[in-house]
Design a protein around this motif. Structure first.
Motif, PDB file in Angstrom:
ATOM      1  N   VAL A  69       9.140 101.106  50.718  1.00 32.21           N
ATOM      2  CA  VAL A  69       8.724 101.832  49.687  1.00 32.21           C
ATOM      3  C   VAL A  69       7.142 101.708  49.610  1.00 32.21           C
ATOM      4  O   VAL A  69       6.761 100.246  49.456  1.00 32.21           O
ATOM      5  CB  VAL A  69       9.455 101.660  48.231  1.00 32.21           C
ATOM      6  N   THR A  70       6.436 102.642  49.648  1.00 32.63           N
ATOM      7  CA  THR A  70       4.979 102.485  49.690  1.00 32.63           C
ATOM      8  C   THR A  70       4.680 103.355  48.476  1.00 32.63           C
ATOM      9  O   THR A  70       5.090 104.496  48.045  1.00 32.63           O
ATOM     10  CB  THR A  70       4.000 102.818  50.774  1.00 32.63           C
ATOM     11  N   PHE A  71       3.429 102.634  47.720  1.00 30.00           N
ATOM     12  CA  PHE A  71       3.035 103.418  46.651  1.00 30.00           C
ATOM     13  C   PHE A  71       1.363 103.153  46.736  1.00 30.00           C
ATOM     14  O   PHE A  71       0.818 102.205  46.882  1.00 30.00           O
ATOM     15  CB  PHE A  71       3.213 102.513  45.264  1.00 30.00           C
ATOM     16  N   LEU A  72       0.833 104.470  46.791  1.00 29.46           N
ATOM     17  CA  LEU A  72      -0.570 104.474  47.177  1.00 29.46           C
ATOM     18  C   LEU A  72      -0.786 103.837  48.406  1.00 29.46           C
ATOM     19  O   LEU A  72      -2.024 103.115  48.549  1.00 29.46           O
ATOM     20  CB  LEU A  72      -1.383 103.797  45.897  1.00 29.46           C
ATOM     21  N   GLY A  73       0.031 103.937  49.287  1.00 29.50           N
ATOM     22  CA  GLY A  73      -0.251 103.246  50.674  1.00 29.50           C
ATOM     23  C   GLY A  73      -0.016 101.911  50.686  1.00 29.50           C
ATOM     24  O   GLY A  73      -0.380 101.318  51.921  1.00 29.50           O
ATOM     25  N   THR A  74       0.444 101.251  49.954  1.00 34.91           N
ATOM     26  CA  THR A  74       0.698  99.767  49.666  1.00 34.91           C
ATOM     27  C   THR A  74       2.233  99.609  49.600  1.00 34.91           C
ATOM     28  O   THR A  74       2.942 100.080  48.766  1.00 34.91           O
ATOM     29  CB  THR A  74      -0.016  99.092  48.583  1.00 34.91           C
TER      30      THR A  74
END
Length: 238
Positions: A61-66
């Protein structure tokens, strides 16, 4: 589409009970994405897996690319994901104002906090009227408003909303979704929505994933689900 959130091969289990099986989904910047499915399909578990809340997960799972896989629930919240659970998560013995103040405990700029609290009072004027009232004495609709307001006060980039219409009268549901439409229009926030009321939720959403027994069986623009009679009859019940 610029993705705020992406999940790839996401699986989740409660102990030895596997609930999600290798699902892929994405939430675009400023978009509303809907998870539909029957009870037990894995919708709430998907939100919990993203927040790392009470489930064991694998996948990415990535959030804003992180990558947020394996991070604590608190760390994920601090990164900009606000989770409004089905049980609303409010502190029933505290006042409305105390609940809102607690939502800002990690923030230090008091003038911005005051402005943001006024902003949620403008969105939810009934909360202002009842700010000295214990949250447990509010109506179900008012408690839902308080839960959403608390989520917004954390200044999220992504709002996870689990069954905002649960247990509410139809007129109150319409009011809640009208306010959410204002949030969508005026706040820089994307929304991943779990909702049983397919008819109203599809009108509010851009894109939809349909879950069955922990697997995505269909996806596409929300308009496709609204306009396809066969899909509506087979999966949505109206």
């Amino acid at each position: 589409m610029t993705a705020v959130l992406e999940a790839r091969g996401l699986s989740a289990a409660y102990g030895h009970l596997h609930v999600l099986h290798d699902i892929d989904l994405a939430v675009g910047d400023g978009k509303v994405v809907l998870l539909l499915g029957a009870n037990g399909a894995g919708k709430t578990t998907t939100l919990r897996a993203i927040s790392n809340l009470m489930v064991r997960t694998r996948g990415e799972v990535t959030f804003l690319g992180t990558s947020i896989q394996g991070k604590s629930t608190e760390s994920i919240a601090r990164m900009g994901i606000a989770h409004v659970p089905e049980d609303r998560g409010t502190f029933l013995h505290l006042t409305v104002k105390d609940n809102l103040d607690l939502a800002t405990y990690c923030r230090s700029n008091k003038s911005l906090i005051r402005a943001d609290i006024q902003r949620v009072y403008d969105l939810f004027p009934r909360l202002k009227e009842r700010e000295r009232q214990a949250a447990g004495t509010l109506s179900g609709g008012e408690q839902q408003m308080l839960a959403i307001a608390r989520g917004l006060l954390s200044k999220p980039k992504l709002l996870l909303l689990d069954e905002p219409s649960f247990g509410l009268a139809p007129l109150v549901v319409e009011e809640i979704f009208q306010i959410l439409s204002e949030v969508r229009a005026n706040e820089a926030v994307s929304i991943l929505l779990v909702e049983q009321n397919a008819k109203i939720a599809l009108r509010f959403s851009d894109y939809c994933y349909l879950l069955e027994t922990g697997r995505i069986v269909m996806e596409g623009p929300a308009s496709r689900f609204i306009n396809d009679d066969a899909i509506r009859r087979s999966y949505l019940g109206y």
